[in-house]
Design an enzyme around this catalytic site. Sequence first.
Site, PDB file in Angstrom:
ATOM      1  N   GLY A   1     -44.709  40.599  12.595  1.00  0.00           N
ATOM      2  CA  GLY A   1     -45.719  39.659  12.164  1.00  0.00           C
ATOM      3  C   GLY A   1     -45.269  38.781  11.007  1.00  0.00           C
ATOM      4  O   GLY A   1     -45.755  37.680  10.843  1.00  0.00           O
ATOM      5  N   PHE A   2     -44.342  39.260  10.217  1.00  0.00           N
ATOM      6  CA  PHE A   2     -43.992  38.495   9.030  1.00  0.00           C
ATOM      7  C   PHE A   2     -42.716  37.685   9.189  1.00  0.00           C
ATOM      8  O   PHE A   2     -42.285  37.019   8.271  1.00  0.00           O
ATOM      9  CB  PHE A   2     -43.857  39.419   7.828  1.00  0.00           C
ATOM     10  CG  PHE A   2     -45.148  40.100   7.519  1.00  0.00           C
ATOM     11  CD1 PHE A   2     -46.247  39.351   7.160  1.00  0.00           C
ATOM     12  CD2 PHE A   2     -45.271  41.463   7.614  1.00  0.00           C
ATOM     13  CE1 PHE A   2     -47.459  39.955   6.896  1.00  0.00           C
ATOM     14  CE2 PHE A   2     -46.479  42.075   7.350  1.00  0.00           C
ATOM     15  CZ  PHE A   2     -47.575  41.330   6.992  1.00  0.00           C
TER      16      PHE A   2
ATOM     17  N   ASP B   1     -50.540  47.189   5.338  1.00  0.00           N
ATOM     18  CA  ASP B   1     -50.127  47.144   6.742  1.00  0.00           C
ATOM     19  C   ASP B   1     -49.361  48.410   7.109  1.00  0.00           C
ATOM     20  O   ASP B   1     -48.245  48.355   7.620  1.00  0.00           O
ATOM     21  CB  ASP B   1     -49.307  45.885   7.013  1.00  0.00           C
ATOM     22  CG  ASP B   1     -49.291  45.493   8.491  1.00  0.00           C
ATOM     23  OD1 ASP B   1     -50.062  46.097   9.271  1.00  0.00           O
ATOM     24  OD2 ASP B   1     -48.518  44.606   8.864  1.00  0.00           O
TER      25      ASP B   1
ATOM     26  N   LYS C   1     -34.861  40.023   5.773  1.00  0.00           N
ATOM     27  CA  LYS C   1     -36.122  39.635   6.406  1.00  0.00           C
ATOM     28  C   LYS C   1     -36.453  38.204   6.017  1.00  0.00           C
ATOM     29  O   LYS C   1     -36.518  37.872   4.842  1.00  0.00           O
ATOM     30  CB  LYS C   1     -37.214  40.591   5.928  1.00  0.00           C
ATOM     31  CG  LYS C   1     -38.582  40.208   6.415  1.00  0.00           C
ATOM     32  CD  LYS C   1     -39.551  41.355   6.284  1.00  0.00           C
ATOM     33  CE  LYS C   1     -39.317  42.376   7.356  1.00  0.00           C
ATOM     34  NZ  LYS C   1     -40.488  43.060   7.840  1.00  0.00           N
TER      35      LYS C   1
ATOM     36  N   VAL D   1     -36.033  39.739  11.332  1.00  0.00           N
ATOM     37  CA  VAL D   1     -35.194  40.602  10.510  1.00  0.00           C
ATOM     38  C   VAL D   1     -33.792  40.633  11.103  1.00  0.00           C
ATOM     39  O   VAL D   1     -33.622  40.883  12.291  1.00  0.00           O
ATOM     40  CB  VAL D   1     -35.753  42.036  10.468  1.00  0.00           C
ATOM     41  CG1 VAL D   1     -34.968  42.868   9.470  1.00  0.00           C
ATOM     42  CG2 VAL D   1     -37.213  42.044  10.120  1.00  0.00           C
TER      43      VAL D   1
ATOM     44  N   LEU E   1     -32.515  42.134  14.367  1.00  0.00           N
ATOM     45  CA  LEU E   1     -32.965  43.519  14.559  1.00  0.00           C
ATOM     46  C   LEU E   1     -34.340  43.546  15.198  1.00  0.00           C
ATOM     47  O   LEU E   1     -34.709  44.480  15.875  1.00  0.00           O
ATOM     48  CB  LEU E   1     -33.045  44.229  13.212  1.00  0.00           C
ATOM     49  CG  LEU E   1     -31.710  44.556  12.540  1.00  0.00           C
ATOM     50  CD1 LEU E   1     -31.948  45.061  11.138  1.00  0.00           C
ATOM     51  CD2 LEU E   1     -30.968  45.585  13.358  1.00  0.00           C
ATOM     52  N   GLY E   2     -35.101  42.508  14.934  1.00  0.00           N
ATOM     53  CA  GLY E   2     -36.444  42.482  15.496  1.00  0.00           C
ATOM     54  C   GLY E   2     -37.226  41.380  14.831  1.00  0.00           C
ATOM     55  O   GLY E   2     -36.771  40.770  13.862  1.00  0.00           O
ATOM     56  N   SER E   3     -38.387  41.116  15.402  1.00  0.00           N
ATOM     57  CA  SER E   3     -39.236  40.157  14.725  1.00  0.00           C
ATOM     58  C   SER E   3     -40.639  40.714  14.731  1.00  0.00           C
ATOM     59  O   SER E   3     -41.120  41.206  15.742  1.00  0.00           O
ATOM     60  CB  SER E   3     -39.165  38.802  15.411  1.00  0.00           C
ATOM     61  OG  SER E   3     -39.146  38.956  16.801  1.00  0.00           O
TER      62      SER E   3
END
Length: 644
Positions: free
Chosen positions: A347-348, A461, A365, A351, A343-345
């Site tokens: 800073g942590f 954050d 995640k 996902v 789905l995306g990536s």
Amino acid sequence: MAKLRFMILLLLFSSVFSVDFLFNSFTNVKNLTLINDAHIDGSVIRMTNDSNQYSYGRVFYPTKLPMKPISSFSTTFIFSILPQIPTSPGFGLAFLLCNTTSPPDALASQYFGLFNNFPSVFPLIAVEFDTGQNPEFNDIDDNHIGIDLNNIESINATPAGYYNSSAAFFPLRMRTGQNIRAWIDFDGENFEFNVTIAPIGISRPSIPTLSYKNPIIANYISSDMYFGFSASKTNWIEAQRVLAWSFSDSGPARDLNTTNLPVFQPESSSSSFSGGAIAGIVVGCVVFVLICASVFYLWGRHIKGKEEEEDEIEDWELEYWPHRFSYEELSAATGEFRRDNLLGSGGFGRVYRGILLNKTQVAVKCVNHDSKQGLREFMAEISSMGRLQHKNLVQMRGWCRKGNELMLVYDYMPNGSLNKWVFDNPEKLLGWEQRRRILVDVAEGLNYLHHGWDQVVIHRDVKSSNILLDAEMRGRLGDFGLAKLYQHGEVPNTTRVVGTLGYLAPELATVTAPTSASDVYSFGVVLLEVACGRRPIETSVAEEEVVLIDWVRDLYAKGCATEAADARIQGEFDLRDMEMVLKLGLACCHPDPQRRPTMKEVVALLLGEDLPEAPGKVLSDLVRGGGDDGELGEEAPLQSLPPV
Ligand SMILES: *[C@@H]1O[C@H](CO)[C@@H](O)[C@H](O)[C@H]1NC(C)=O
Ligand SMILES: *[C@@H]1O[C@H](CO)[C@@H](O)[C@H](O)[C@H]1NC(C)=O
Ligand SMILES: *[C@@H]1O[C@H](CO)[C@@H](O)[C@H](O)[C@H]1NC(C)=O
Ligand SMILES: *[C@@H]1O[C@H](CO)[C@@H](O)[C@H](O)[C@H]1NC(C)=O
Ligand SMILES: *[C@@H]1O[C@H](CO)[C@@H](O)[C@H](O)[C@H]1NC(C)=O
Ligand SMILES: *[C@@H]1O[C@H](CO)[C@@H](O)[C@H](O)[C@H]1NC(C)=O
């Protein structure tokens, strides 16, 4: 005679137009262009300055290299990258070509001091030697070589290492301080880059580490370009050094002399003589004790006949909270973490979308962490957070650990994150009413974290990309508490500072601990960006509009705050209401944390309710539609950006 004249002309031409040099050391070299913190330190070039929190440096050859119509070049250099703390975030260094020595969007702190987190428009080609993994830009690992074309996200990358002549690959850690020799060859006719590295002592490998050929490189070349090196750092010290450099645009670069190069090692192994002896004895004793202890330990394990596997569930893991998924379960749910489920990536970490056996959709995640101790403390934290339940928080379903990788399972949010609906050219732009409702949702979620639980939970954050939209387009706050994982002693292995540039409260530059007031600040930035429809830092606009807060504050001081409102939703909002939201945003971003409203007050104001008693002065001003008396903090300029 004519022939001689021709020869002289040719000589003149080649001496004017060809660039060929060799520095086996930089002692007394005066004619390189050193930018910002780059300096000559003895016989080497040091790219950054340890004393500065944010530092960048660049070094260029003084003249530009003609690149058009066609130019090929060859260069070889020796570099060393030595961190003060081996587990701190890594930065690395880059060789670059650019038509300016000061790329306009560069950040002082990250991305080699060359880029920002969006593509730049200047012709800029960099070969990065990256020692940090930044998942946001799809870095493949924390030790790679990449080709960057106007963009911190590499167009091509490969793990650092070298091949022997029968094509066996030998990985090479670049962040150990050891001297590494690099060769870069560029064929301007075919637009091909070859990059090769090897430790000193290994002769030049015949197979390049990275070979990238693509005619699009032509788009990033201007008629002539400066060339040299660039590097940057944030709070963590990393000494990037260039020890020797040779270059030619008319054939292979001359070989460097690698004898008698200085050697840079981690501090601990270079103790002084008298101290050294004592240290030696102490270290010897400690090693002896450790060896004895481990022998006993192994022996004990052997007796017990119990084979303990690293990924086996440990006792402490069972203490923690709701559902522990098995790795197999999550792997099956996400199709073995397939790329098209990504789905995306952020800073942590990455996902993935997943579907559990019972057909529930979830988001998984994956968070990397390099210390089990930190992980354990973090689990204690997260487990209590797993019990946090609020309609405006993304609900956590469970978790799983494999080695040092932690997987957190959340409810799936079909509409993605808020920033995708507000900035740039979203497929469908959110109207004011929806935006307003989402802001209230998020304020309520954050208020619950701050005040609705027996202990104050600091989000750390808050930003529009951490605000997710559920199927009903209601706002939910995600990722709460995750930032804390990176504050349990160990520093994360990414180039990211905790929190996000542009949303960080100014006091966090000097005071380390985030507070609920610093969350309020970040929320204030979200209020402003949603109302104005632009990012907190937008570099494509006029200079006075770059930093959103400063711009809105200036307009507010001139009595025309609503001019900042998103022009695309003009007419949809009530001017007084828009003004209230903008003022509230500014109040939340007050430079003095004491004078920011609490989330309780923010929620009340957004809902148009009566304020709880004793509201802060800033707020009472707001409610009364108060005067432009400088209360919103024009007096103290915000340090929203590190100096570039
Ligand atoms: C810079 O100085 C070096 C010697 O220190 C010399 O070889 C080189 O030609 C000089 N380059 C220019 C552009 O002046
Ligand atoms: C590094 O920065 C400090 C503080 O800004 C400055 O005093 C010092 O001279 C700098 N060192 C070098 C070598 O530039
Ligand atoms: C560099 O290239 C950009 C884009 O082609 C151009 O706008 C700019 O004027 C150039 N700058 C210099 C110093 O050549
Ligand atoms: C390359 O390395 C591999 C693996 O270590 C080894 O088997 C092979 O013999 C090496 N080839 C040469 C030409 O040294
Ligand atoms: C890059 O390496 C490949 C493979 O070794 C070689 O065929 C090619 O000529 C090289 N190109 C350059 C520009 O050195
Ligand atoms: C390399 O440098 C050393 C001194 O640092 C010198 O003795 C040696 O002759 C040089 N080698 C070559 C090939 O120039």
